[in-house]
Design an enzyme around this catalytic site. Structure first.
Site, PDB file in Angstrom:
ATOM      1  CG  ASP A  91      36.379  40.893  48.643  1.00 41.42           C
ATOM      2  OD1 ASP A  91      35.474  40.055  48.425  1.00 41.42           O
ATOM      3  OD2 ASP A  91      37.243  41.200  47.793  1.00 41.42           O
ATOM      4  CD  GLU A 160      34.002  38.311  43.256  1.00 37.23           C
ATOM      5  OE1 GLU A 160      33.595  37.986  42.118  1.00 37.23           O
ATOM      6  OE2 GLU A 160      34.122  39.518  43.613  1.00 37.23           O
TER       7      GLU A 160
END
Length: 392
Positions: A91, A160
Protein backbone atom coordinates in the site's frame (compact mmCIF):
# COMPACT_ATOMS: atom_id res chain seq x y z
CA UNK A 1 28.37 -9.47 -6.82
CA UNK A 2 26.93 -7.11 -9.42
CA UNK A 3 23.71 -7.50 -11.31
CA UNK A 4 23.98 -7.18 -15.08
CA UNK A 5 22.77 -4.25 -17.18
CA UNK A 6 19.96 -6.46 -18.43
CA UNK A 7 18.89 -7.20 -14.83
CA UNK A 8 19.20 -3.52 -13.96
CA UNK A 9 16.89 -2.61 -16.85
CA UNK A 10 14.43 -5.32 -15.78
CA UNK A 11 14.45 -3.87 -12.27
CA UNK A 12 13.64 -0.41 -13.62
CA UNK A 13 10.83 -1.78 -15.80
CA UNK A 14 9.41 -3.68 -12.85
CA UNK A 15 9.45 -0.61 -10.60
CA UNK A 16 7.82 1.62 -13.24
CA UNK A 17 5.09 -0.96 -13.72
CA UNK A 18 4.44 -1.32 -9.99
CA UNK A 19 4.17 2.40 -9.16
CA UNK A 20 1.41 2.81 -11.74
CA UNK A 21 -0.82 0.43 -9.77
CA UNK A 22 -3.14 2.33 -7.44
CA UNK A 23 -2.83 0.85 -3.94
CA UNK A 24 -3.60 3.72 -1.55
CA UNK A 25 -4.80 2.41 1.82
CA UNK A 26 -7.42 4.02 4.09
CA UNK A 27 -6.47 4.76 7.69
CA UNK A 28 -10.01 5.25 8.94
CA UNK A 29 -11.22 1.93 7.56
CA UNK A 30 -8.13 0.17 8.85
CA UNK A 31 -8.80 1.56 12.35
CA UNK A 32 -12.26 -0.01 12.09
CA UNK A 33 -10.66 -3.42 11.60
CA UNK A 34 -11.19 -3.64 7.84
CA UNK A 35 -8.29 -5.38 6.08
CA UNK A 36 -7.36 -4.74 3.44
CA UNK A 37 -8.69 -1.25 3.99
CA UNK A 38 -9.13 -0.74 0.24
CA UNK A 39 -10.21 -3.22 -2.41
CA UNK A 40 -7.56 -1.92 -4.84
CA UNK A 41 -4.79 -3.54 -2.80
CA UNK A 42 -6.11 -6.89 -4.07
CA UNK A 43 -5.18 -5.80 -7.62
CA UNK A 44 -1.49 -5.58 -6.78
CA UNK A 45 -1.64 -8.73 -4.64
CA UNK A 46 -2.95 -10.77 -7.58
CA UNK A 47 -0.22 -9.43 -9.87
CA UNK A 48 2.48 -10.36 -7.37
CA UNK A 49 0.93 -13.76 -6.78
CA UNK A 50 1.09 -14.51 -10.52
CA UNK A 51 4.67 -13.29 -10.79
CA UNK A 52 5.84 -15.38 -7.82
CA UNK A 53 4.23 -18.44 -9.38
CA UNK A 54 6.00 -17.58 -12.62
CA UNK A 55 9.31 -17.56 -10.75
CA UNK A 56 8.58 -21.10 -9.57
CA UNK A 57 8.11 -20.31 -5.89
CA UNK A 58 6.21 -22.84 -3.82
CA UNK A 59 3.08 -22.50 -1.67
CA UNK A 60 2.26 -19.18 -3.36
CA UNK A 61 -1.04 -17.78 -2.10
CA UNK A 62 -3.01 -14.71 -1.08
CA UNK A 63 -4.50 -15.00 2.39
CA UNK A 64 -8.00 -13.91 3.34
CA UNK A 65 -6.51 -10.62 4.56
CA UNK A 66 -4.54 -9.89 1.36
CA UNK A 67 -1.05 -11.02 2.37
CA UNK A 68 0.91 -12.50 -0.53
CA UNK A 69 3.08 -15.43 0.56
CA UNK A 70 5.43 -17.85 -1.16
CA UNK A 71 8.86 -19.37 -0.69
CA UNK A 72 11.89 -20.09 -2.82
CA UNK A 73 13.17 -23.57 -1.93
CA UNK A 74 16.74 -24.00 -0.75
CA UNK A 75 19.34 -24.94 -3.34
CA UNK A 76 20.44 -28.60 -3.23
CA UNK A 77 22.58 -29.28 -0.18
CA UNK A 78 21.32 -26.22 1.68
CA UNK A 79 18.03 -27.65 2.92
CA UNK A 80 19.38 -27.62 6.49
CA UNK A 81 20.05 -23.86 6.44
CA UNK A 82 17.79 -21.73 8.66
CA UNK A 83 15.25 -19.95 6.41
CA UNK A 84 14.94 -16.18 6.16
CA UNK A 85 11.90 -14.07 5.32
CA UNK A 86 11.84 -10.92 3.16
CA UNK A 87 9.00 -8.40 3.50
CA UNK A 88 7.72 -5.26 1.82
CA UNK A 89 4.31 -3.59 1.80
CA UNK A 90 1.98 -3.06 -1.12
CA UNK A 91 0.00 0.00 0.00
CA UNK A 92 0.83 3.68 -0.27
CA UNK A 93 -0.06 6.38 2.23
CA UNK A 94 -3.47 8.06 1.97
CA UNK A 95 -2.24 11.58 2.79
CA UNK A 96 -1.15 12.19 -0.82
CA UNK A 97 -2.83 10.84 -3.95
CA UNK A 98 -1.40 7.60 -5.31
CA UNK A 99 -3.83 7.35 -8.22
CA UNK A 100 -2.66 7.63 -11.84
CA UNK A 101 1.04 7.89 -10.98
CA UNK A 102 3.02 9.03 -14.02
CA UNK A 103 6.69 8.21 -13.37
CA UNK A 104 9.32 10.50 -14.88
CA UNK A 105 12.97 9.59 -15.56
CA UNK A 106 16.04 11.81 -15.33
CA UNK A 107 19.62 10.75 -16.01
CA UNK A 108 22.38 12.14 -13.79
CA UNK A 109 26.00 12.92 -14.61
CA UNK A 110 27.21 10.05 -12.43
CA UNK A 111 25.25 7.43 -14.35
CA UNK A 112 22.23 7.13 -12.08
CA UNK A 113 18.59 7.24 -13.10
CA UNK A 114 16.26 9.25 -10.86
CA UNK A 115 12.57 8.36 -10.88
CA UNK A 116 9.93 10.88 -9.75
CA UNK A 117 6.21 11.38 -10.25
CA UNK A 118 4.95 14.24 -12.39
CA UNK A 119 4.34 16.25 -9.21
CA UNK A 120 0.59 15.70 -8.97
CA UNK A 121 0.90 12.47 -6.94
CA UNK A 122 3.38 10.67 -4.78
CA UNK A 123 5.68 8.20 -6.53
CA UNK A 124 5.05 5.11 -4.42
CA UNK A 125 8.67 4.12 -3.83
CA UNK A 126 7.43 3.59 -0.28
CA UNK A 127 7.27 0.70 -0.60
CA UNK A 128 7.08 -0.45 -4.19
CA UNK A 129 10.83 0.02 -4.34
CA UNK A 130 11.04 -2.60 -1.60
CA UNK A 131 8.69 -4.92 -3.46
CA UNK A 132 10.79 -4.42 -6.61
CA UNK A 133 14.09 -5.16 -4.84
CA UNK A 134 12.72 -8.42 -3.44
CA UNK A 135 11.22 -9.53 -6.75
CA UNK A 136 14.44 -8.70 -8.62
CA UNK A 137 16.54 -10.57 -6.05
CA UNK A 138 14.29 -13.63 -6.33
CA UNK A 139 14.49 -13.43 -10.13
CA UNK A 140 18.29 -13.29 -9.91
CA UNK A 141 18.52 -16.28 -7.59
CA UNK A 142 16.30 -18.32 -9.89
CA UNK A 143 18.50 -17.45 -12.87
CA UNK A 144 21.87 -17.92 -11.12
CA UNK A 145 21.89 -21.47 -9.78
CA UNK A 146 25.53 -21.04 -8.76
CA UNK A 147 24.45 -18.84 -5.83
CA UNK A 148 23.63 -21.18 -2.96
CA UNK A 149 20.91 -20.20 -0.50
CA UNK A 150 18.56 -21.64 2.06
CA UNK A 151 14.78 -21.42 1.99
CA UNK A 152 13.66 -17.82 1.37
CA UNK A 153 10.14 -16.81 2.35
CA UNK A 154 8.50 -13.74 0.83
CA UNK A 155 5.60 -11.74 2.25
CA UNK A 156 3.98 -8.67 0.73
CA UNK A 157 1.65 -7.03 3.23
CA UNK A 158 -1.33 -4.65 2.99
CA UNK A 159 -2.02 -1.60 5.14
CA UNK A 160 1.45 -0.94 6.53
CA UNK A 161 0.89 2.79 6.11
CA UNK A 162 -2.17 2.63 8.36
CA UNK A 163 -0.22 0.99 11.19
CA UNK A 164 -2.12 -2.28 10.73
CA UNK A 165 0.25 -4.10 8.40
CA UNK A 166 0.90 -6.99 10.78
CA UNK A 167 -2.58 -7.30 12.30
CA UNK A 168 -3.27 -10.53 10.41
CA UNK A 169 0.19 -11.58 9.26
CA UNK A 170 0.08 -15.33 8.52
CA UNK A 171 2.41 -16.53 11.26
CA UNK A 172 1.15 -20.05 10.63
CA UNK A 173 2.87 -19.97 7.22
CA UNK A 174 6.18 -18.47 8.35
CA UNK A 175 8.93 -20.92 9.28
CA UNK A 176 11.71 -18.30 9.45
CA UNK A 177 13.06 -17.26 12.84
CA UNK A 178 14.31 -13.93 11.46
CA UNK A 179 13.12 -11.55 8.77
CA UNK A 180 14.15 -8.43 6.88
CA UNK A 181 11.91 -5.59 5.75
CA UNK A 182 12.95 -3.65 2.65
CA UNK A 183 11.30 -0.35 3.49
CA UNK A 184 14.08 2.15 4.17
CA UNK A 185 15.40 5.24 2.44
CA UNK A 186 18.82 6.38 1.27
CA UNK A 187 21.41 3.91 0.05
CA UNK A 188 23.37 2.41 2.94
CA UNK A 189 20.82 2.98 5.68
CA UNK A 190 20.45 0.00 8.00
CA UNK A 191 17.80 0.46 10.66
CA UNK A 192 17.82 -1.53 13.87
CA UNK A 193 15.87 0.78 16.18
CA UNK A 194 12.67 2.77 15.92
CA UNK A 195 10.17 4.73 17.96
CA UNK A 196 7.90 3.30 20.59
CA UNK A 197 4.53 4.41 19.28
CA UNK A 198 1.13 5.08 20.86
CA UNK A 199 -2.05 6.65 19.55
CA UNK A 200 -4.00 8.73 22.06
CA UNK A 201 -7.67 9.58 21.59
CA UNK A 202 -8.90 12.41 23.81
CA UNK A 203 -12.64 13.01 23.97
CA UNK A 204 -13.92 16.26 25.49
CA UNK A 205 -17.55 16.52 26.60
CA UNK A 206 -19.18 19.92 27.00
CA UNK A 207 -22.65 21.35 27.36
CA UNK A 208 -24.44 22.94 24.42
CA UNK A 209 -26.75 25.90 24.88
CA UNK A 210 -28.09 28.70 22.69
CA UNK A 211 -25.25 31.12 22.02
CA UNK A 212 -27.50 34.08 22.85
CA UNK A 213 -28.11 32.84 26.39
CA UNK A 214 -24.88 30.88 26.87
CA UNK A 215 -23.68 32.56 30.04
CA UNK A 216 -22.99 30.90 32.44
CA UNK A 217 -23.98 27.35 31.42
CA UNK A 218 -22.28 26.74 28.06
CA UNK A 219 -19.24 24.45 28.02
CA UNK A 220 -17.74 24.36 24.52
CA UNK A 221 -16.03 21.03 23.79
CA UNK A 222 -14.58 22.33 20.51
CA UNK A 223 -12.81 25.12 22.38
CA UNK A 224 -11.56 22.64 24.99
CA UNK A 225 -10.05 20.49 22.26
CA UNK A 226 -8.40 23.51 20.65
CA UNK A 227 -6.99 24.67 23.97
CA UNK A 228 -5.58 21.19 24.64
CA UNK A 229 -3.74 21.12 21.31
CA UNK A 230 -2.48 24.69 21.74
CA UNK A 231 -0.90 23.72 25.06
CA UNK A 232 1.07 20.75 23.75
CA UNK A 233 4.82 21.50 23.96
CA UNK A 234 5.66 23.40 20.78
CA UNK A 235 9.31 22.30 20.93
CA UNK A 236 8.22 18.65 20.98
CA UNK A 237 6.28 18.53 17.70
CA UNK A 238 7.29 16.49 14.63
CA UNK A 239 8.36 19.63 12.79
CA UNK A 240 10.63 20.79 15.64
CA UNK A 241 12.40 17.50 16.45
CA UNK A 242 14.81 15.07 14.83
CA UNK A 243 17.35 12.35 15.67
CA UNK A 244 16.44 10.64 18.93
CA UNK A 245 13.95 13.31 20.04
CA UNK A 246 10.38 12.18 20.63
CA UNK A 247 7.24 14.19 19.95
CA UNK A 248 3.51 14.82 20.34
CA UNK A 249 1.73 15.02 16.97
CA UNK A 250 -1.84 16.34 16.81
CA UNK A 251 -3.29 14.58 13.78
CA UNK A 252 -6.91 15.74 13.85
CA UNK A 253 -9.57 17.66 15.79
CA UNK A 254 -13.19 16.73 15.16
CA UNK A 255 -16.46 17.59 16.83
CA UNK A 256 -18.75 20.34 17.96
CA UNK A 257 -19.83 22.23 21.06
CA UNK A 258 -21.12 19.16 22.90
CA UNK A 259 -18.42 16.63 22.01
CA UNK A 260 -15.00 16.95 20.39
CA UNK A 261 -12.15 14.52 19.84
CA UNK A 262 -8.41 14.98 19.39
CA UNK A 263 -6.32 12.25 17.77
CA UNK A 264 -2.73 12.42 18.92
CA UNK A 265 0.37 10.39 18.11
CA UNK A 266 3.01 9.89 20.80
CA UNK A 267 6.54 8.87 19.80
CA UNK A 268 9.68 8.20 21.85
CA UNK A 269 12.68 5.86 21.64
CA UNK A 270 12.62 5.27 25.40
CA UNK A 271 9.89 3.24 27.11
CA UNK A 272 10.30 5.26 30.30
CA UNK A 273 9.94 8.55 28.44
CA UNK A 274 6.89 7.21 26.64
CA UNK A 275 5.21 6.56 29.98
CA UNK A 276 5.93 10.18 30.92
CA UNK A 277 4.36 11.35 27.67
CA UNK A 278 1.20 9.34 28.31
CA UNK A 279 0.97 10.74 31.85
CA UNK A 280 1.42 14.27 30.53
CA UNK A 281 -1.42 13.80 28.04
CA UNK A 282 -3.66 12.48 30.83
CA UNK A 283 -2.83 15.45 33.04
CA UNK A 284 -3.21 18.08 30.31
CA UNK A 285 -6.56 16.64 29.20
CA UNK A 286 -8.00 16.62 32.72
CA UNK A 287 -6.62 20.06 33.55
CA UNK A 288 -8.03 21.50 30.32
CA UNK A 289 -11.45 19.98 30.93
CA UNK A 290 -11.54 21.17 34.55
CA UNK A 291 -10.65 24.73 33.56
CA UNK A 292 -13.70 24.84 31.28
CA UNK A 293 -16.03 22.91 33.55
CA UNK A 294 -16.23 19.97 31.12
CA UNK A 295 -15.04 16.38 31.04
CA UNK A 296 -12.22 14.53 29.30
CA UNK A 297 -11.63 10.86 28.57
CA UNK A 298 -8.27 9.56 27.31
CA UNK A 299 -7.57 6.23 25.59
CA UNK A 300 -3.97 5.21 24.80
CA UNK A 301 -3.45 2.47 22.20
CA UNK A 302 -0.05 0.87 21.58
CA UNK A 303 0.88 0.83 17.88
CA UNK A 304 4.39 -0.64 17.89
CA UNK A 305 7.51 -0.86 20.05
CA UNK A 306 11.18 -0.15 19.49
CA UNK A 307 12.79 -3.12 17.72
CA UNK A 308 16.19 -2.44 19.31
CA UNK A 309 15.81 -4.75 22.30
CA UNK A 310 14.60 -7.68 20.20
CA UNK A 311 17.48 -7.33 17.74
CA UNK A 312 20.10 -7.04 20.48
CA UNK A 313 18.96 -10.44 21.73
CA UNK A 314 19.59 -11.88 18.24
CA UNK A 315 22.88 -10.33 17.03
CA UNK A 316 23.34 -12.85 14.22
CA UNK A 317 20.44 -11.31 12.31
CA UNK A 318 22.15 -7.92 12.02
CA UNK A 319 25.65 -9.42 11.72
CA UNK A 320 24.69 -11.27 8.52
CA UNK A 321 23.03 -8.15 7.13
CA UNK A 322 26.13 -6.01 7.78
CA UNK A 323 28.20 -8.61 5.93
CA UNK A 324 25.72 -8.48 3.03
CA UNK A 325 26.05 -4.68 2.82
CA UNK A 326 29.84 -4.88 2.77
CA UNK A 327 29.81 -7.66 0.16
CA UNK A 328 27.83 -5.25 -2.04
CA UNK A 329 30.46 -2.55 -1.45
CA UNK A 330 28.22 -0.55 0.89
CA UNK A 331 29.18 0.72 4.33
CA UNK A 332 26.13 0.52 6.62
CA UNK A 333 24.74 3.78 7.99
CA UNK A 334 22.92 3.23 11.28
CA UNK A 335 20.10 5.72 11.65
CA UNK A 336 17.10 5.37 13.97
CA UNK A 337 13.73 5.07 12.24
CA UNK A 338 11.60 8.06 13.14
CA UNK A 339 8.56 5.93 12.49
CA UNK A 340 7.87 2.24 12.35
CA UNK A 341 7.76 -0.64 9.90
CA UNK A 342 6.14 -4.03 9.71
CA UNK A 343 9.47 -5.18 11.14
CA UNK A 344 8.76 -3.32 14.38
CA UNK A 345 5.63 -5.39 14.90
CA UNK A 346 7.26 -8.64 13.78
CA UNK A 347 10.10 -8.12 16.24
CA UNK A 348 7.50 -7.75 19.01
CA UNK A 349 6.04 -11.07 17.87
CA UNK A 350 9.38 -12.81 18.32
CA UNK A 351 10.76 -12.62 14.76
CA UNK A 352 13.65 -10.10 14.85
CA UNK A 353 13.40 -7.92 11.74
CA UNK A 354 15.81 -5.08 10.83
CA UNK A 355 15.10 -2.74 7.92
CA UNK A 356 17.00 -2.37 4.63
CA UNK A 357 17.21 0.73 2.40
CA UNK A 358 15.43 1.01 -0.97
CA UNK A 359 17.02 4.07 -2.57
CA UNK A 360 13.83 6.09 -2.00
CA UNK A 361 13.64 9.66 -0.66
CA UNK A 362 11.03 12.21 0.47
CA UNK A 363 8.41 9.59 1.25
CA UNK A 364 4.74 10.55 1.70
CA UNK A 365 5.05 13.59 -0.53
CA UNK A 366 4.69 14.74 -4.13
CA UNK A 367 8.46 15.32 -4.09
CA UNK A 368 9.18 11.62 -3.54
CA UNK A 369 11.94 10.15 -5.71
CA UNK A 370 13.94 6.97 -6.08
CA UNK A 371 17.48 6.28 -7.23
CA UNK A 372 17.83 3.32 -9.60
CA UNK A 373 21.40 2.82 -8.35
CA UNK A 374 20.05 2.65 -4.79
CA UNK A 375 17.28 0.27 -5.79
CA UNK A 376 19.72 -2.07 -7.53
CA UNK A 377 22.09 -1.86 -4.55
CA UNK A 378 19.24 -3.01 -2.29
CA UNK A 379 18.70 -5.94 -4.65
CA UNK A 380 22.40 -6.85 -4.41
CA UNK A 381 22.27 -6.69 -0.60
CA UNK A 382 19.39 -9.20 -0.63
CA UNK A 383 21.27 -11.53 -2.95
CA UNK A 384 24.34 -11.38 -0.73
CA UNK A 385 22.19 -11.87 2.36
CA UNK A 386 20.76 -15.08 0.92
CA UNK A 387 24.26 -16.35 0.11
CA UNK A 388 25.83 -15.36 3.43
CA UNK A 389 22.97 -16.81 5.45
CA UNK A 390 23.55 -20.14 3.69
CA UNK A 391 27.29 -20.08 4.45
CA UNK A 392 26.92 -19.92 8.22
Amino acid sequence: MMITNEERNATLERFLRYVKIWTTSDGERADQGIQPSTERQWDFARILEAELKGFGLESVQITDYCYVYGFLPATPGKEHVAPICLLAHMDTVDEVSGKDVKPQLRQTDDGDTIITSDGTTLLGADDKAGVTAIMSAISFLRAHKEVSHGKIEVIFSPDEETGHGMDHVPLNLISSKCAYTVDGGATGELETECFNAYKSEITFTGKATHTGTARPDMVNAAVMASSFVANLPRHQAPETTDGYQGFYAAMSINGSMERAQVNLLLRDFSKAEMEKRKSFVDLLAQTTAASFGGKAEVTHTQQYLNMKEGLEKNPRVVKNLIAAYKAAGIEPIFNPIRGGTDGSRLTEMGIPTPNIFTGGHNFHSRDEWCSLNGLCAACEVLINLARISAEE
